[in-house]
Scaffold this active site. Structure first.
Site, PDB file in Angstrom:
ATOM      1  N   ALA A 205     -10.194  71.024  39.450  1.00  0.00           N
ATOM      2  CA  ALA A 205      -9.982  69.739  38.760  1.00  0.00           C
ATOM      3  C   ALA A 205      -8.578  69.160  38.982  1.00  0.00           C
ATOM      4  CB  ALA A 205     -10.269  69.922  37.275  1.00  0.00           C
ATOM      5  N   ALA A 206      -7.556  69.910  38.576  1.00  0.00           N
ATOM      6  CA  ALA A 206      -6.204  69.351  38.613  1.00  0.00           C
ATOM      7  C   ALA A 206      -5.721  69.164  40.053  1.00  0.00           C
ATOM      8  CB  ALA A 206      -5.243  70.267  37.849  1.00  0.00           C
TER       9      ALA A 206
ATOM     10  N   CYS B 211     -17.619  73.461  33.832  1.00  0.00           N
ATOM     11  CA  CYS B 211     -18.216  73.102  32.534  1.00  0.00           C
ATOM     12  C   CYS B 211     -19.743  73.223  32.563  1.00  0.00           C
ATOM     13  CB  CYS B 211     -17.828  71.673  32.164  1.00  0.00           C
ATOM     14  SG  CYS B 211     -16.083  71.358  32.398  1.00  0.00           S
TER      15      CYS B 211
ATOM     16  N   VAL C  21      -2.019  81.480  48.072  1.00  0.00           N
ATOM     17  CA  VAL C  21      -0.557  81.416  48.146  1.00  0.00           C
ATOM     18  C   VAL C  21       0.007  82.637  47.421  1.00  0.00           C
ATOM     19  CG1 VAL C  21       1.495  80.107  47.461  1.00  0.00           C
ATOM     20  CG2 VAL C  21      -0.558  78.900  48.256  1.00  0.00           C
TER      21      VAL C  21
ATOM     22  N   TRP D 203     -22.552  51.524   6.553  1.00  0.00           N
ATOM     23  CA  TRP D 203     -21.291  52.260   6.347  1.00  0.00           C
ATOM     24  C   TRP D 203     -21.346  53.470   7.261  1.00  0.00           C
ATOM     25  CZ3 TRP D 203     -17.264  50.304   3.914  1.00  0.00           C
ATOM     26  CH2 TRP D 203     -17.463  49.311   2.959  1.00  0.00           C
TER      27      TRP D 203
HETATM   28  P1  FAD Z   1      -9.240  75.783  37.733  1.00  0.00           P
HETATM   29  O1  FAD Z   1     -10.515  75.035  37.610  1.00  0.00           O
HETATM   30  O2  FAD Z   1      -9.170  77.168  37.188  1.00  0.00           O
HETATM   31  O3  FAD Z   1      -8.826  75.798  39.265  1.00  0.00           O
HETATM   32  C1  FAD Z   1      -7.698  76.485  39.713  1.00  0.00           C
HETATM   33  C2  FAD Z   1      -7.963  76.955  41.122  1.00  0.00           C
HETATM   34  O4  FAD Z   1      -6.749  77.470  41.653  1.00  0.00           O
HETATM   35  C3  FAD Z   1      -8.985  78.087  41.189  1.00  0.00           C
HETATM   36  O5  FAD Z   1     -10.076  77.708  41.998  1.00  0.00           O
HETATM   37  C4  FAD Z   1      -8.209  79.252  41.778  1.00  0.00           C
HETATM   38  O6  FAD Z   1      -8.993  80.029  42.678  1.00  0.00           O
HETATM   39  C5  FAD Z   1      -7.083  78.549  42.506  1.00  0.00           C
HETATM   40  N1  FAD Z   1      -5.883  79.394  42.661  1.00  0.00           N
HETATM   41  C6  FAD Z   1      -5.272  80.128  41.693  1.00  0.00           C
HETATM   42  N2  FAD Z   1      -4.208  80.776  42.203  1.00  0.00           N
HETATM   43  C7  FAD Z   1      -4.141  80.444  43.527  1.00  0.00           C
HETATM   44  C8  FAD Z   1      -3.261  80.795  44.578  1.00  0.00           C
HETATM   45  N3  FAD Z   1      -2.238  81.623  44.374  1.00  0.00           N
HETATM   46  N4  FAD Z   1      -3.494  80.275  45.810  1.00  0.00           N
HETATM   47  C9  FAD Z   1      -4.545  79.436  46.018  1.00  0.00           C
HETATM   48  N5  FAD Z   1      -5.415  79.068  45.056  1.00  0.00           N
HETATM   49  C10 FAD Z   1      -5.207  79.561  43.813  1.00  0.00           C
HETATM   50  N6  FAD Z   1     -13.467  71.670  29.861  1.00  0.00           N
HETATM   51  C11 FAD Z   1     -13.821  70.553  29.171  1.00  0.00           C
HETATM   52  O7  FAD Z   1     -12.998  69.642  29.025  1.00  0.00           O
HETATM   53  N7  FAD Z   1     -15.091  70.423  28.647  1.00  0.00           N
HETATM   54  C12 FAD Z   1     -16.035  71.388  28.801  1.00  0.00           C
HETATM   55  O8  FAD Z   1     -17.179  71.234  28.342  1.00  0.00           O
HETATM   56  C13 FAD Z   1     -15.683  72.575  29.492  1.00  0.00           C
HETATM   57  N8  FAD Z   1     -16.580  73.574  29.644  1.00  0.00           N
HETATM   58  C14 FAD Z   1     -16.232  74.709  30.328  1.00  0.00           C
HETATM   59  C15 FAD Z   1     -17.150  75.739  30.452  1.00  0.00           C
HETATM   60  C16 FAD Z   1     -16.817  76.888  31.137  1.00  0.00           C
HETATM   61  C17 FAD Z   1     -17.817  77.985  31.260  1.00  0.00           C
HETATM   62  C18 FAD Z   1     -15.537  77.001  31.745  1.00  0.00           C
HETATM   63  C19 FAD Z   1     -15.166  78.230  32.517  1.00  0.00           C
HETATM   64  C20 FAD Z   1     -14.611  75.987  31.621  1.00  0.00           C
HETATM   65  C21 FAD Z   1     -14.938  74.834  30.915  1.00  0.00           C
HETATM   66  N9  FAD Z   1     -14.019  73.793  30.735  1.00  0.00           N
HETATM   67  C22 FAD Z   1     -14.361  72.670  30.023  1.00  0.00           C
HETATM   68  C23 FAD Z   1     -12.634  73.937  31.226  1.00  0.00           C
HETATM   69  C24 FAD Z   1     -12.422  73.320  32.590  1.00  0.00           C
HETATM   70  O9  FAD Z   1     -13.399  73.778  33.477  1.00  0.00           O
HETATM   71  C25 FAD Z   1     -11.032  73.709  33.068  1.00  0.00           C
HETATM   72  O10 FAD Z   1     -10.105  73.241  32.109  1.00  0.00           O
HETATM   73  C26 FAD Z   1     -10.711  73.102  34.419  1.00  0.00           C
HETATM   74  O11 FAD Z   1     -11.549  73.626  35.403  1.00  0.00           O
HETATM   75  C27 FAD Z   1      -9.267  73.398  34.780  1.00  0.00           C
HETATM   76  O12 FAD Z   1      -9.007  72.889  36.029  1.00  0.00           O
HETATM   77  P2  FAD Z   1      -7.774  73.431  36.885  1.00  0.00           P
HETATM   78  O13 FAD Z   1      -7.853  72.712  38.182  1.00  0.00           O
HETATM   79  O14 FAD Z   1      -6.529  73.349  36.099  1.00  0.00           O
HETATM   80  O15 FAD Z   1      -8.036  74.987  37.052  1.00  0.00           O
END
Ligand code: FAD
Length: 434
Positions: free
Chosen positions: A10-11, A42, A80, A419
């Protein structure tokens, strides 16, 4: 100029996409250690319960899509290992080096093991990645387990418990604290305990599991265990590079999503943000926030000047057919933060009485002295997202309960009563404040 992004969900992908929109000439490289990018974590509980048929349905974009449509290079299987910021260089596991000018860290989080012995046994699962979900569904199909223990009654634990129940397993949901959904709110916990019981999910509060063996988790019989005892931000490579971590343990960032190293940004589940009610740093890892933080990090890494103000902590979860939505602070949390909270909880019909209404519960919390709204909870079969979003908007614009009481909310018999339950709750709370 090259922007490197660590993490391809996501991020990370929001950051890369936004940077590309603002700068057509930037070279953008996303490094993802796992096999898949851009998937909807999610949706994993719905894959376990069988509503989502294939993991393909949860993958939003492929690396080819990013290459072709956005001129963004995405590499999977690229982990990384070190950030050498003085040389603007990343080392990958395996030794390869990658140069960068700007960097976004979007490494996400991982499930806590909570010091539980036996957490590595083959019948113990986490529900965090696509691979986790595939393993869990295969185990259910091949081993036909009858009893499951889910450790941790946060929203992922509750979703996992419901999915396993739908698959026909007897489920015990185990929580070490006295409340569910990480929200200090006794009434909410009690309402959900009764509701889970009706759905034949056995909730055990104040129970700490220290050991899992074959056939049991602590004293609870279980052929299958799901560990959902919270998340730890993936901060190790950032910390080793000298990046400051915050009090929450996640990466400290400014409102521009910049870390303590200039030109290095962090976003999503690895970073903390600001709680707009308390003004303090918080760690609330959610997809909705990860996407927004990523967008801002990407914009600023591409030379923009955008800010992410913070969150009020809004979330919603389905609990066996019931939507439970919370935002802001519960009364107990508000008290801990130094407010003098007063709360009102009401039950009201969600439609005109002649339009097959259902009951909705609304709780609002406000500060006694200033009347400032501090939080709210909605429990209902329908429209909980819409109503909690109204409260979240009110919290973001620092409205008082008096402002909320007079909000011009929509009314027509098929959709809402004259209401709205939110207005009824606001009136009730106002009476208690006067
Ligand atoms: P992530 O999705 O964790 O992605 C990070 C990525 O970085 C990973 O793929 C990982 O492999 C990679 N990475 C890590 N370290 C390294 C490295 N050193 N080198 C290269 N790659 C690396 N949120 C909601 O708002 N509503 C919901 O209903 C909801 N339901 C969810 C249900 C479940 C079962 C889960 C698990 C999560 C849910 N979430 C929900 C949360 C949401 O999915 C996460 O907040 C979101 O995916 C975070 O995104 P991110 O990119 O920060 O991290």
């Amino acid at each position: 100029m090259r922007l490197a992004v660590i993490g391809g969900v996501a991020a990370g992908l929001s950051a890369a996409s936004r940077a590309r929109r603002l700068d057509r000439s930037l070279e953008i490289l996303v490094l993802e250690k796992g096999p898949t990018i851009s998937y909807a974590a999610c949706g994993l509980p719905y894959y376990i319960e069988g509503r989502v048929d294939s993991t393909r349905d949860l993958i939003v974009y492929t690396p080819e899509h990013f290459r072709r449509e956005r001129n963004i290079e995405v590499r999977t299987g690229a982990e990384v290992a070190f950030i050498h910021h003085s040389r603007r260089e990343l080392s990958l596991t395996g030794g390869e080096r990658v140069r960068y000018d700007h960097l976004v860290i979007a490494t996400g989080a991982r499930p806590k093991r909570a010091g539980i012995e036996g957490a590595d046994l083959p019948h113990v699962f986490t529900l965090h990645t696509l691979t986790d979900a595939v393993r869990l569904r295969e185990f259910i199909r091949n081993e036909r387990p009858r009893r499951a223990a889910v450790i941790g009654a946060g929203y992922i634990g509750i979703e996992a418990a419901e999915a396993l129940r739908t698959q026909g397993l007897a489920v015990t949901l185990i929580e070490s604290s006295e409340s569910v959904l990480n929200r200090a709110d006794r009434e909410l916990t009690e309402t959900l305990r009764r509701h889970l019981e009706r759905s034949r999910i056995d909730l055990r509060l104040n129970m700490r599991i220290s050991e899992i063996e074959s056939g049991r988790a602590g004293d609870v019989p279980a052929d299958l265990v799901v560990l959902s005892a919270g998340l730890m931000p993936n901060v190790e490579i950032a910390a080793e590079a000298g990046i400051q971590l915050g009090r929450t343990g996640a990466i400290e960032v400014s409102d521009r999503m910049e870390t303590s190293l200039p030109g290095v940004y962090a976003a999503g589940d690895c970073a903390e943000t600001t709680h707009l009610i308390t003004g303090r740093p918080v760690y609330i890892p959610l997809g909705t926030t990860a996407n927004k933080m990523g967008r801002i990090a990407g914009a600023n890494a591409a030379g923009g000047r955008e800010r992410f103000p913070g969150v009020v902590g809004t979330s919603i979860v389905r609990v066996c057919g019931l939507a439970v939505a919370t935002t802001g602070l519960s009364a107990a949390e508000a008290k801990r933060e130094g407010f003098d909270p007063v709360s009102a909880r009401i039950e009201a019909r969600d439609r005109a009485p002649y339009f097959w209404p259902a009951w909705t519960t609304v709780e609002l919390v406000a500060d006694r002295r200033t009347h400032r709204l501090l939080g709210g909870t909605i429990i209902g079969e329908r429209d909980a997202a819409g109503r909690v979003n109204v409260i979240a908007s009110a919290l973001t614009s620092r409205m008082t309960i008096d402002d909320l009481e007079n909000l011009d909310l929509a009314y027509a018999p098929p959709y809402a009563p004259v209401w709205d339950p939110l207005l009824v709750a606001a009136q009730q709370l106002h009476k208690l404040l006067d």
